[in-house]
Design an enzyme around this catalytic site. Sequence first.
Site, PDB file in Angstrom:
ATOM      1  N   SER A 119      51.008-101.248 -30.356  1.00  0.00           N
ATOM      2  CA  SER A 119      50.735-101.598 -31.741  1.00  0.00           C
ATOM      3  C   SER A 119      51.422-100.595 -32.651  1.00  0.00           C
ATOM      4  O   SER A 119      51.428 -99.397 -32.387  1.00  0.00           O
ATOM      5  CB  SER A 119      49.226-101.587 -32.021  1.00  0.00           C
TER       6      SER A 119
ATOM      7  N   ARG B 229      43.886 -94.882 -30.928  1.00  0.00           N
ATOM      8  CA  ARG B 229      43.804 -93.433 -30.775  1.00  0.00           C
ATOM      9  C   ARG B 229      42.650 -93.011 -29.895  1.00  0.00           C
ATOM     10  O   ARG B 229      42.775 -92.070 -29.105  1.00  0.00           O
ATOM     11  CB  ARG B 229      43.679 -92.782 -32.154  1.00  0.00           C
TER      12      ARG B 229
ATOM     13  N   SER C 134      39.592-103.428 -26.984  1.00  0.00           N
ATOM     14  CA  SER C 134      39.019-103.851 -25.706  1.00  0.00           C
ATOM     15  C   SER C 134      37.658-103.189 -25.488  1.00  0.00           C
ATOM     16  O   SER C 134      37.358-102.155 -26.093  1.00  0.00           O
ATOM     17  CB  SER C 134      39.960-103.487 -24.562  1.00  0.00           C
TER      18      SER C 134
ATOM     19  N   GLU D 140      41.747-107.782 -32.541  1.00  0.00           N
ATOM     20  CA  GLU D 140      41.385-107.907 -33.956  1.00  0.00           C
ATOM     21  C   GLU D 140      40.260-106.959 -34.378  1.00  0.00           C
ATOM     22  O   GLU D 140      39.148-107.011 -33.848  1.00  0.00           O
ATOM     23  CB  GLU D 140      40.973-109.350 -34.276  1.00  0.00           C
TER      24      GLU D 140
ATOM     25  N   LYS E 231      45.330-114.411 -38.553  1.00  0.00           N
ATOM     26  CA  LYS E 231      45.417-115.861 -38.710  1.00  0.00           C
ATOM     27  C   LYS E 231      46.894-116.233 -38.692  1.00  0.00           C
ATOM     28  O   LYS E 231      47.659-115.863 -39.586  1.00  0.00           O
ATOM     29  CB  LYS E 231      44.750-116.318 -40.006  1.00  0.00           C
TER      30      LYS E 231
END
Length: 473
Positions: free
Chosen positions: A41, A49, A257, A273, A289
């Site tokens: 990401s 982090r 996660s 998300e 979205k």
Amino acid sequence: MKSLTILELEYKDDTSLYFEHFIELPYPYFLDSSAFNGTHSIYKDTFSRYDIITAAPAKHFTAFPGGKLIMEDFVDQTKRQVTTNTPLNYLSESLERMSLIEQSAENSDLPFQGGLVGFWSYELCEQIEPERILPRDNDTPHISVGLYHWALVTDHKKRSASLVFHPDIPEKIKAQVLQSLDTERKAVNPSSFKLLKAFEPTQSRAEYQTAFQAIQDYIAAGDCYEVNLTQRFTTHHTGDTWEAYKKLRTTTLAPYSAYIKRPDMEILSHSPEQFIRLKDGKVSTNPIKGTRPRGLTPESDLAIANELKSSEKDQSENLMIVDLLRNDLGKVCKTGSVSVPRLFALESYANVHHLVSTVNGELDDHHSPVDLLESTFPGGSITGAPKIRSMEIIRELEPVARTIYCGSIGYISCDGTMDTSIAIRTILSKDGELHCWGGGAIIADSDCDSEYEESITKVRNLMNGLEDHFLAR
């Protein structure tokens, strides 16, 4: 004010090795950024982090449908049931009773210093909006949250690991934690987990099409602009789901996660998300979205990403949810503080590209973190617009409860810091069954076949990942 006790531990890239020391304690939580497997990401410093491990709460709260709340006290070894229409109040009161911590350079970067860790099921919406959302018959908790006085926090930016004890921690729990850390990790037989058959949808394609058309009719009648329609996929399994989670986290990299173990169920979440983050009074939410599958070649992948970025339909879906979240945050944020610094940004994950926006605000001094969670729950990106009417339509058209799917997983620290996910890309293990869900936003110009395929695309890597490795043949 009191101070934390912080013990520095050996840094491990793979923090699952630490979690296995505590997995047999009551109500263990592994909030897993997946950072062990490299960057995934562009917001790594923020989203990937920290890994947070905790277990053995002093108290645990489980709220079931119908207002039944079970409170377990692991210090006094008692359990009692209360009936309440406001289970979230119990969480706020427990958090407020914790001692304040003196902030210092030593703990300034710690995201969690003791507090609430747990999950809030999507079905909690029927208690938040009891006049509008009809109760659904299911035995999965609406809330499963513990009051934890310790955590093992790994900082992947600093490459450090800290065992953090809140000063209020009961001595018996502290001793239990230290003993578990010194005990050998749980031995898991890698071949113990098996799928007994492939995942199958709960709905037929024809039933999905009927629900899709009903939403189109509601949109045409002016009831709503957008509804998030989902479907469930189910299989049966034997063995230890922790082994399944470890396999999936090597292929399905996601910054939100989590692995959660209750006596009656386990949750394996690989969500990209963020729902709500609160730090120093500053609120942020990052709705997703707009989705496309990854390409098979670098050239096709880039073309797909560019097509998503320029899609007016997907931008329209995203903008509707951004406006909804601006309204939700406006209920509890200071007037004029809500802003949208990032709109339609592309983020790429192992199996999909997403359009992601950011909505910020500043929490009003009269509202608590739990107030913030309640006012925004469930996340607008998985309901539709207008929000409550969309949830009514979802309740009418989806044949089974979403349970943890589209709910939220995360923590609220005693210092007011909060970080939560929206539990998409999430598997529920209960009574020998595995359930996962996929869905998408339906608007006026949506195509039924495309939406059906998108709902499968979003969870195909989870289903294929388990079937490829664990399906009994």
